[in-house]
Design an enzyme around this catalytic site. Structure first.
Site, PDB file in Angstrom:
ATOM      1  N   HIS A   1      52.109 106.992  83.886  1.00 21.06           N
ATOM      2  CA  HIS A   1      52.175 105.594  83.484  1.00 21.06           C
ATOM      3  C   HIS A   1      52.212 105.504  81.969  1.00 21.06           C
ATOM      4  O   HIS A   1      51.664 106.358  81.278  1.00 21.06           O
ATOM      5  CB  HIS A   1      50.937 104.851  83.977  1.00 21.06           C
ATOM      6  CG  HIS A   1      50.825 104.833  85.456  1.00 21.06           C
ATOM      7  ND1 HIS A   1      51.653 104.066  86.242  1.00 21.06           N
ATOM      8  CD2 HIS A   1      50.029 105.515  86.301  1.00 21.06           C
ATOM      9  CE1 HIS A   1      51.352 104.263  87.519  1.00 21.06           C
ATOM     10  NE2 HIS A   1      50.374 105.138  87.587  1.00 21.06           N
TER      11      HIS A   1
ATOM     12  N   CYS B   1      56.598 104.147  81.903  1.00 19.08           N
ATOM     13  CA  CYS B   1      57.049 102.816  81.543  1.00 19.08           C
ATOM     14  C   CYS B   1      57.082 102.709  80.034  1.00 19.08           C
ATOM     15  O   CYS B   1      56.217 103.253  79.348  1.00 19.08           O
ATOM     16  CB  CYS B   1      56.089 101.765  82.080  1.00 19.08           C
ATOM     17  SG  CYS B   1      56.206 101.615  83.851  1.00 19.08           S
TER      18      CYS B   1
END
Ligand SMILES: *[C@@H]1O[C@H](CO)[C@@H](O)[C@H](O)[C@H]1NC(C)=O
Ligand SMILES: *[C@@H]1O[C@H](CO)[C@@H](O)[C@H](O)[C@H]1NC(C)=O
Length: 442
Positions: A143, A184
């Site tokens: 992430h 991301c």
């Protein structure tokens, strides 16, 4: 005759000399844990299999992954991890250099800087021992958010990665280096930071502003098996003759197949055209062509990939599990409860960050600008951002939670419009001291 022999042996020595002059080194990192994050560790296992089959010895590959999947109680195939629907095991043989609580940003930095002493007694203690003739390959998957990537414990800020890389360069720790990042907003780890004159070529799963995407939902395992950008470059490495394929070609293939986000390139782009993939993902620099191993799956372009934005993965998994269950079953009720909890968690986090934004302007006694919650600005105020996000971590909630990560661009904006970190910190305290630090299960 003697002279000829002499010349021949000199020539042979020269060949051996160049062949052994450079080695390949690699650092592979999965920055998450938990079953619903299966895909990151399975990506890293697959990457290891590629480097291994291409002849890079384990002594030169450093793997950092939490390692809670193989024996996870949710694993229907104990001891086996796959990265592709019906794929073969990618877990076998993966070195356990750094697992569990040793997968931290600090240890990652120490590994990159070759700090053997600092890592003594931690995990395998393996660090990059590369020198000026060696090529280094770094692959990170997890992430991310504006200007940071998450680890199971802590986060790594773009500015700290940037200064680590600069130090590696000044200490001659590589000839050339390739960095692939799946996260991301992964472009924000390098954009405006990585120079084009320090022999580094990098690609990322997404630009600085957008999500990256999970793929290959597996209903037996009830989780996503891979991430789109990652499986795209890896399945390309599996299928191609990488001793002939340029890095730029791999970028193009990956970009074309990664349909949901913009795959980006950074650093010295001329390296992308000049060098082959195998110069970084294989020990083929001595001219040995490696065979394609049956361990790893070949590319299957017809396969439905079922991509999902990272931030939606938890809710998507729960919804899919729910759809598979018979009405009124007990498990159905418990998943419904978990789903409601997850949706509520997301909205609490979102409104807390919005309140911090509003409060920051109040503390500053200036009018609220809704630009900060509507439009992403480029991160340049790295120190302010680090201080404010660390304060949120201390006072509000765990910033590794992907619902928090997904909203951190607003905090970056607060810094970009000129608010000082102490102003934002006051707002964080005002908002979160009332709520208390919230512990979400996820
Ligand atoms: C990033 O590193 C480069 C050296 O590689 C340096 O010139 C630049 O100032 C660094 N950027 C930041 C924001 O620290
Ligand atoms: C208050 O806001 C203005 C305008 O956004 C900014 O220029 C100034 O630096 C802020 N002051 C503090 C102490 O945060």
């Amino acid at each position: 005759m003697r002279l000829q022999l002499f010349i021949a042996s000199i020539a042979l020595l020269a060949v051996i000399g160049t062949a052994s002059a450079g080695q390949n080194w690699a650092v592979l990192v999965a920055g998450s844990n938990g079953w619903y994050n299966y895909r990151h560790q399975s990506d890293v296992c697959h990457a290891y299999q590629i480097l291994h089959k291409n002849g890079i010895p384990d002594s030169n590959i450093i793997v950092m992954m939490y390692d809670d999947l193989a024996k996870n109680k949710q694993n229907p195939t104990p001891g086996i991890i796959i990265n592709h629907p019906n794929g073969q095991d990618v877990y076998k043989g993966v070195p356990h250099d750094y697992t569990g609580n040793t997968v931290t940003p600090k240890n990652f930095i120490n590994v990159l800087l070759g700090k053997k002493d600092a890592m003594k007694g931690v995990g395998s203690g393996k660090v990059l021992e590369s020198g000026p003739d060696d090529n280094v390959f770094i692959y990170f998957t997890d992430h991310g958010a504006t200007g940071l990537v998450a680890f199971p414990n802590g986060v790594l800020y773009a500015k700290d990665l940037n200064s680590t890389i600069a130090q590696m360069h000044s200490e001659n720790k590589y000839k050339e280096m390739v960095i692939y990042i799946e996260a991301c907003e992964s472009g924000s780890m390098l954009e405006g930071l990585l120079p084009d004159n320090i022999n580094i070529y990098a690609t990322t799963a997404s630009n600085a502003e957008e999500s990256s995407y999970a793929c290959y939902y597996d209903s037996k395992r009830q989780t996503y098996l891979g991430d789109l950008y990652s499986v795209n470059w890896m399945e390309d490495s599996d299928a191609e003759d990488i001793s002939k394929e340029s890095l730029f070609k791999q970028f193009q293939v990956t970009k074309q197949k990664t349909t949901e986000s913009h795959v980006m390139q950074y650093g010295d782009l001329t390296l992308g055209a000049k060098h082959t993939v195998s110069e970084f993902q294989g020990a083929t620099r001595n001219g040995k062509q490696q065979s394609v191993s049956p361990v790893v799956d070949r590319m299957n372009t017809l396969l439905k990939r079922e991509t999902t934005a990272t931030v939606d993965v938890r809710i998507s998994i729960l919804s899919k599990r729910l759809a598979d269950l018979p009405a009124n079953s007990e498990e159905r009720l418990s998943i419904k409860r978990e789903l409601a909890y997850t949706v509520r968690q997301r909205s609490i986090i979102s409104s807390t960050i919005d309140s911090i934004a509003k409060k920051s302007f109040e503390v500053n006694r200036s009018g609220y600008s809704d630009l900060v919650t509507s439009q992403r600005m480029k991160l340049t105020q790295h120190d302010c951002y680090k201080e404010a996000t660390q304060r949120i971590h201390a006072k509000c909630f765990d910033i590794q939670n992907e619902f928090v990560l997904n909203k951190l661009w607003i905090v970056a904006n607060l810094c970009e419009v000129g608010l000082h970190s102490f102003t934002i910190n006051n707002a964080v305290d005002a908002v979160c001291d009332v709520l208390g630090r919230q512990q979400f299960e996820y």
